[in-house]
Structure formats: C-alpha cells, structure tokens
Design a protein around this motif. Sequence first.
Motif, PDB file in Angstrom:
ATOM      1  N   SER A 122       0.829  -1.201   0.000  1.00  0.00           N
ATOM      2  CA  SER A 122       0.000   0.000   0.000  1.00  0.00           C
ATOM      3  C   SER A 122       0.867   1.257   0.000  1.00  0.00           C
ATOM      4  N   SER A 123       0.239   2.397  -0.304  1.00  0.00           N
ATOM      5  CA  SER A 123       0.915   3.688  -0.332  1.00  0.00           C
ATOM      6  C   SER A 123       0.167   4.667   0.562  1.00  0.00           C
ATOM      7  N   LEU A 124       0.837   5.748   0.912  1.00  0.00           N
ATOM      8  CA  LEU A 124       0.181   6.772   1.726  1.00  0.00           C
ATOM      9  C   LEU A 124      -0.927   7.491   0.969  1.00  0.00           C
ATOM     10  N   CYS A 125      -0.771   7.595  -0.332  1.00  0.00           N
ATOM     11  CA  CYS A 125      -1.772   8.249  -1.175  1.00  0.00           C
ATOM     12  C   CYS A 125      -2.009   9.699  -0.769  1.00  0.00           C
ATOM     13  N   LEU A 126      -0.931  10.414  -0.475  1.00  0.00           N
ATOM     14  CA  LEU A 126      -1.059  11.826  -0.142  1.00  0.00           C
ATOM     15  C   LEU A 126      -1.156  12.664  -1.409  1.00  0.00           C
ATOM     16  N   GLY A 153       5.946   9.730  -3.848  1.00  0.00           N
ATOM     17  CA  GLY A 153       4.527   9.667  -3.543  1.00  0.00           C
ATOM     18  C   GLY A 153       3.897   8.322  -3.846  1.00  0.00           C
ATOM     19  N   ASN A 154       4.484   7.590  -4.804  1.00  0.00           N
ATOM     20  CA  ASN A 154       3.940   6.283  -5.168  1.00  0.00           C
ATOM     21  C   ASN A 154       4.710   5.131  -4.540  1.00  0.00           C
ATOM     22  N   PHE A 159       7.093   4.466   3.819  1.00  0.00           N
ATOM     23  CA  PHE A 159       7.318   5.886   3.600  1.00  0.00           C
ATOM     24  C   PHE A 159       8.450   6.326   4.516  1.00  0.00           C
ATOM     25  N   GLU A 160       9.124   7.445   4.175  1.00  0.00           N
ATOM     26  CA  GLU A 160      10.293   7.897   4.919  1.00  0.00           C
ATOM     27  C   GLU A 160      10.184   9.369   5.249  1.00  0.00           C
ATOM     28  N   VAL A 161      10.733   9.737   6.412  1.00  0.00           N
ATOM     29  CA  VAL A 161      10.812  11.147   6.805  1.00  0.00           C
ATOM     30  C   VAL A 161      12.202  11.418   7.362  1.00  0.00           C
ATOM     31  N   LEU A 162      12.622  12.678   7.281  1.00  0.00           N
ATOM     32  CA  LEU A 162      13.874  13.115   7.892  1.00  0.00           C
ATOM     33  C   LEU A 162      13.565  13.824   9.200  1.00  0.00           C
ATOM     34  N   ILE A 163      14.271  13.450  10.261  1.00  0.00           N
ATOM     35  CA  ILE A 163      14.104  14.083  11.561  1.00  0.00           C
ATOM     36  C   ILE A 163      15.471  14.555  12.034  1.00  0.00           C
ATOM     37  N   LYS A 164      15.537  15.828  12.386  1.00  0.00           N
ATOM     38  CA  LYS A 164      16.808  16.419  12.798  1.00  0.00           C
ATOM     39  C   LYS A 164      16.802  16.685  14.292  1.00  0.00           C
ATOM     40  N   HIS A 165      17.838  16.214  14.971  1.00  0.00           N
ATOM     41  CA  HIS A 165      17.969  16.409  16.426  1.00  0.00           C
ATOM     42  C   HIS A 165      19.362  16.903  16.762  1.00  0.00           C
ATOM     43  N   GLY A 166      19.440  18.013  17.492  1.00  0.00           N
ATOM     44  CA  GLY A 166      20.697  18.426  18.091  1.00  0.00           C
ATOM     45  C   GLY A 166      20.568  18.240  19.595  1.00  0.00           C
TER      46      GLY A 166
END
Length: 299
Positions: A122-126, A153-154, A159-166
Amino acid sequence: MPRAGSLLSYMSVFKARLKSAHNQRTMSGNEHDWLALKPQEPSPSQCCGGGCKPCIYDVYEKELAQWERAKAKQDKSLLMEKKEQSNNSELNPDTFTAFSISSVEQLTEDTYQYRFELPGNSSLCLSLGQHIVLRGAVNGLEVQRAYTPISPGNAEGYFEVLIKHGELLMLASGTGLAPMLPILQSITDDEEDETFVTLVCCFPTFDKIYLKPLLQDLARYWNIRIFYVLSQETSLEKLPWSYQENTYTGRLNEGLMKTILNSCRRRPFVLICGSPVFNEDMSRYLKAAGIEEDSCFVF
C-alpha cells in the motif's frame, strides 16, 4: 510545512490514552478511577502549530466532552465510542494510525532518516503538498510534529521522513542561569527546532532557586529536561514531590557529571556559566568524560 487545504493526515506508533481507557473500563466508578480516565490537556509542546483541522486541542475538547457525558451517567462503556485506531494505511484527519519503524539511518551528526512500514504494497496516497503529523512519547511527554515524507509519492510498502535532532547540555550555577534562558526560549518558540536540551541548575538550597515557575513551564516541553543540584540540602524528602525525581543533593562532581552525560541521547554541545571556580571545575569534569574543548562554550 506544506499543506493542502484543511485536509491533514495523522499517524502514530501507539495511542496510550485510549488503551488505558479500554483496560480500565471494568473498574469501579469511584472518583479516583474517573480522574484517571480523564483526558489530559495538551501542553504547548504537543501542538505542531500548523493550523491542523482538527487541532490536537480540538481532539482534546471532543474527548473531554465525551468523558464528562460518561462520568455523568457513570457508564465507562461510553468512553469506547471513540473511533478505534486504524490498522491500515488509510489516513484521516480524525484519528491516528499505527505504523512500525522498520529502520533508522543516521545521515549526519544530527539528522536521521526514519522508514515506516505500510501493510502489503500500500501507499500513503497523499496529495501534492500534504504532510503528516507524527506522534509519540519522549521523556514521558506526548509529542507531535508535522513532516513532509521524503519518499516518492507512489512508494509501495513504506514511507520515509527526515528528523533532525541536536543536543545541548547547559551547566549553570546561581546567576549563571541568566544567559541560558534566552537560548531555551528561542528553542521552545521555534516550532521547527527539535534540539534536545538538558539544563543543570546548581544552587545552595531549594529556596534559592531562581524563577521556579518559568523553569517548571520550560520543563513541560518534550525536548527540555531540567535537573537541580543543591549543594547545601541533605535530603530530598523536604522538597515538593514534583522536584524530588530530578534533584540531586551535594555538589555537581565528576561522578554526577558522567551520570548526566550518559543520560544524553548523543554527545552534546555544552554551555557553562557560573563562578570562575565553577567554570574551571566543569571544564575539567567534561574533559575527563571525553568532551573536548571545541564542544564547550564558557560564558
């Protein structure tokens, strides 16, 4: 963050409050049990500030009204009228959906790429411009932040996201707290700043701690934690219970410094402000713990 009209998508790894209500639905209807089931008002750190429809505060008002109706009728089964959390990839603006993290890749010193699993292919379909809101618990506080997926998107099955932490470690003695406050407030005022901060405040006694209400408010943020080191106190039992867990008696010595550093998520950048003797001692303890001079700043 990018948006598409008022339609937003939500997701989380778990939804502890709903689970708690389910587990306790057979409890007796005394006042203590009902208070345990009452929805908790969100803290400022839980709002992503993106103008979500509904906002986390809208969800809270809805759940509070439902709790009040159930309490008035002394019927806990009414709490289960909440829509159960979805287990598929379909996102909607009214509830969180559970996904598992399949991998975490560190890209830079403070940036991580998180991959989440989607069932099947499946996909997020955003739609173009939409973003999602991630929710989870950090330091015992429920936190949510808006992110735009970096995966295509497909993309199927993930699905992937970038998260930045200092990470910052602030060591302040007495009036040395003063230069730390503007930095803390600049972090909490910036909705996109995800810097973790550990503030260690050193005072002789509890009564001599400056700005207690402000410090307590700052400690409510998901990415801020505050410890107190009281050199002239001998027991924590006389302190208010809300301070006992995060307060140490005696001086901030080399052993305690190592304990605090070991509790940090990663090697922090350290800010130091106090008397010349305090600054010299802290610099020495940090060096013994492997923190180099270029990772410290002394006011």
